[in-house]
Motif scaffolding. Structure first.
Motif, mmCIF file in Angstrom:
data_model
loop_
_atom_site.group_PDB
_atom_site.id
_atom_site.type_symbol
_atom_site.label_atom_id
_atom_site.label_comp_id
_atom_site.label_asym_id
_atom_site.label_seq_id
_atom_site.Cartn_x
_atom_site.Cartn_y
_atom_site.Cartn_z
ATOM 1 N N THR A 3 46.342 46.270 30.961
ATOM 2 C CA THR A 3 45.448 46.583 32.078
ATOM 3 C C THR A 3 45.779 47.955 32.650
ATOM 4 O O THR A 3 46.879 48.460 32.483
ATOM 5 C CB THR A 3 45.572 45.538 33.204
ATOM 6 N N VAL A 4 44.818 48.539 33.332
ATOM 7 C CA VAL A 4 45.036 49.831 33.978
ATOM 8 C C VAL A 4 45.345 49.663 35.458
ATOM 9 O O VAL A 4 45.573 50.638 36.162
ATOM 10 C CB VAL A 4 43.826 50.774 33.789
ATOM 11 N N ARG A 5 45.331 48.400 35.908
ATOM 12 C CA ARG A 5 45.686 48.093 37.292
ATOM 13 C C ARG A 5 46.316 46.705 37.341
ATOM 14 O O ARG A 5 46.131 45.909 36.426
ATOM 15 C CB ARG A 5 44.471 48.169 38.208
ATOM 16 N N PRO A 6 47.064 46.405 38.384
ATOM 17 C CA PRO A 6 47.684 45.078 38.477
ATOM 18 C C PRO A 6 46.623 43.972 38.523
ATOM 19 O O PRO A 6 45.548 44.147 39.082
ATOM 20 C CB PRO A 6 48.458 45.136 39.794
ATOM 21 N N MET A 7 46.945 42.838 37.912
ATOM 22 C CA MET A 7 46.044 41.696 37.886
ATOM 23 C C MET A 7 46.753 40.494 38.498
ATOM 24 O O MET A 7 47.938 40.297 38.278
ATOM 25 C CB MET A 7 45.646 41.340 36.451
ATOM 26 N N ALA A 8 46.001 39.688 39.244
ATOM 27 C CA ALA A 8 46.559 38.464 39.806
ATOM 28 C C ALA A 8 46.723 37.434 38.691
ATOM 29 O O ALA A 8 46.056 37.504 37.657
ATOM 30 C CB ALA A 8 45.638 37.918 40.894
ATOM 31 N N ASN A 9 47.594 36.480 38.889
ATOM 32 C CA ASN A 9 47.759 35.403 37.918
ATOM 33 C C ASN A 9 46.518 34.519 37.885
ATOM 34 O O ASN A 9 45.840 34.341 38.890
ATOM 35 C CB ASN A 9 48.968 34.537 38.281
ATOM 36 N N ASN A 10 46.229 33.978 36.720
ATOM 37 C CA ASN A 10 45.149 32.999 36.529
ATOM 38 C C ASN A 10 43.758 33.510 36.870
ATOM 39 O O ASN A 10 42.918 32.765 37.360
ATOM 40 C CB ASN A 10 45.438 31.717 37.319
ATOM 41 N N VAL A 11 43.487 34.780 36.628
ATOM 42 C CA VAL A 11 42.138 35.312 36.825
ATOM 43 C C VAL A 11 41.481 35.509 35.462
ATOM 44 O O VAL A 11 42.157 35.726 34.456
ATOM 45 C CB VAL A 11 42.133 36.650 37.606
ATOM 46 N N GLN A 12 40.168 35.410 35.414
ATOM 47 C CA GLN A 12 39.437 35.598 34.171
ATOM 48 C C GLN A 12 39.398 37.080 33.825
ATOM 49 O O GLN A 12 39.159 37.924 34.680
ATOM 50 C CB GLN A 12 38.027 35.051 34.315
ATOM 51 N N VAL A 13 39.613 37.374 32.553
ATOM 52 C CA VAL A 13 39.602 38.755 32.073
ATOM 53 C C VAL A 13 38.525 38.875 31.003
ATOM 54 O O VAL A 13 38.394 38.003 30.144
ATOM 55 C CB VAL A 13 40.976 39.136 31.473
ATOM 56 N N HIS A 14 37.738 39.935 31.050
ATOM 57 C CA HIS A 14 36.689 40.180 30.055
ATOM 58 C C HIS A 14 37.117 41.361 29.196
ATOM 59 O O HIS A 14 37.613 42.356 29.702
ATOM 60 C CB HIS A 14 35.358 40.498 30.737
ATOM 61 N N ASP A 15 36.890 41.239 27.911
ATOM 62 C CA ASP A 15 37.208 42.310 26.973
ATOM 63 C C ASP A 15 35.910 42.768 26.325
ATOM 64 O O ASP A 15 35.072 41.951 25.964
ATOM 65 C CB ASP A 15 38.181 41.791 25.910
#
Length: 68
Positions: A3-15
Protein backbone atom coordinates in the motif's frame (compact mmCIF):
# COMPACT_ATOMS: atom_id res chain seq x y z
CA UNK A 1 0.58 -6.23 -2.44
CA UNK A 2 2.04 -3.03 -1.05
CA UNK A 3 0.00 0.00 0.00
CA UNK A 4 1.01 3.62 -0.43
CA UNK A 5 -0.69 4.58 2.83
CA UNK A 6 -1.45 2.88 6.15
CA UNK A 7 -4.47 0.56 6.14
CA UNK A 8 -6.69 -0.43 9.05
CA UNK A 9 -7.02 -4.10 9.92
CA UNK A 10 -9.89 -6.07 8.36
CA UNK A 11 -10.78 -3.58 5.62
CA UNK A 12 -11.66 -4.58 2.07
CA UNK A 13 -8.93 -3.92 -0.49
CA UNK A 14 -9.50 -3.66 -4.26
CA UNK A 15 -6.80 -4.47 -6.78
CA UNK A 16 -6.89 -3.27 -10.39
CA UNK A 17 -5.29 -5.13 -13.27
CA UNK A 18 -5.46 -1.92 -15.31
CA UNK A 19 -6.54 -1.55 -18.93
CA UNK A 20 -5.26 -4.63 -20.73
CA UNK A 21 -6.36 -6.74 -23.69
CA UNK A 22 -7.73 -10.24 -23.17
CA UNK A 23 -4.56 -11.86 -24.48
CA UNK A 24 -2.60 -10.17 -21.68
CA UNK A 25 -5.21 -11.15 -19.06
CA UNK A 26 -5.18 -14.75 -20.29
CA UNK A 27 -1.41 -15.16 -20.49
CA UNK A 28 -0.56 -13.30 -17.27
CA UNK A 29 -3.53 -13.98 -15.00
CA UNK A 30 -5.34 -17.02 -16.46
CA UNK A 31 -8.69 -15.41 -17.30
CA UNK A 32 -10.31 -13.30 -20.03
CA UNK A 33 -13.17 -10.81 -19.94
CA UNK A 34 -16.32 -11.52 -21.97
CA UNK A 35 -16.45 -8.04 -23.54
CA UNK A 36 -13.09 -6.30 -23.26
CA UNK A 37 -12.94 -3.59 -25.89
CA UNK A 38 -9.60 -1.78 -26.03
CA UNK A 39 -9.37 2.04 -26.21
CA UNK A 40 -8.61 1.77 -29.94
CA UNK A 41 -11.89 -0.13 -30.48
CA UNK A 42 -10.35 -3.55 -31.02
CA UNK A 43 -11.50 -6.57 -29.06
CA UNK A 44 -8.61 -9.07 -29.07
CA UNK A 45 -10.24 -12.14 -27.59
CA UNK A 46 -7.75 -14.71 -28.81
CA UNK A 47 -4.19 -15.57 -27.93
CA UNK A 48 -1.96 -18.18 -29.57
CA UNK A 49 -0.97 -21.01 -27.26
CA UNK A 50 1.57 -23.61 -28.38
CA UNK A 51 1.05 -27.08 -26.96
CA UNK A 52 3.21 -30.08 -27.66
CA UNK A 53 2.28 -33.73 -27.35
CA UNK A 54 5.24 -36.07 -27.24
CA UNK A 55 4.96 -39.81 -27.93
CA UNK A 56 6.20 -40.59 -24.42
CA UNK A 57 3.30 -38.67 -22.81
CA UNK A 58 0.80 -40.79 -20.89
CA UNK A 59 -2.16 -41.80 -23.08
CA UNK A 60 -0.46 -40.36 -26.18
CA UNK A 61 -2.77 -42.05 -28.71
CA UNK A 62 -5.97 -40.92 -26.97
CA UNK A 63 -4.74 -37.34 -26.64
CA UNK A 64 -3.53 -37.30 -30.25
CA UNK A 65 -6.95 -38.45 -31.46
CA UNK A 66 -8.62 -35.57 -29.60
CA UNK A 67 -6.21 -32.93 -30.93
CA UNK A 68 -6.15 -34.02 -34.56
Amino acid sequence: MTTVRPMANNVQVHDSYGAKCNSRFLLNYGFAMEDNTAPNGSNPNTVPIVAMLLPEHEAFEEKRDIWI
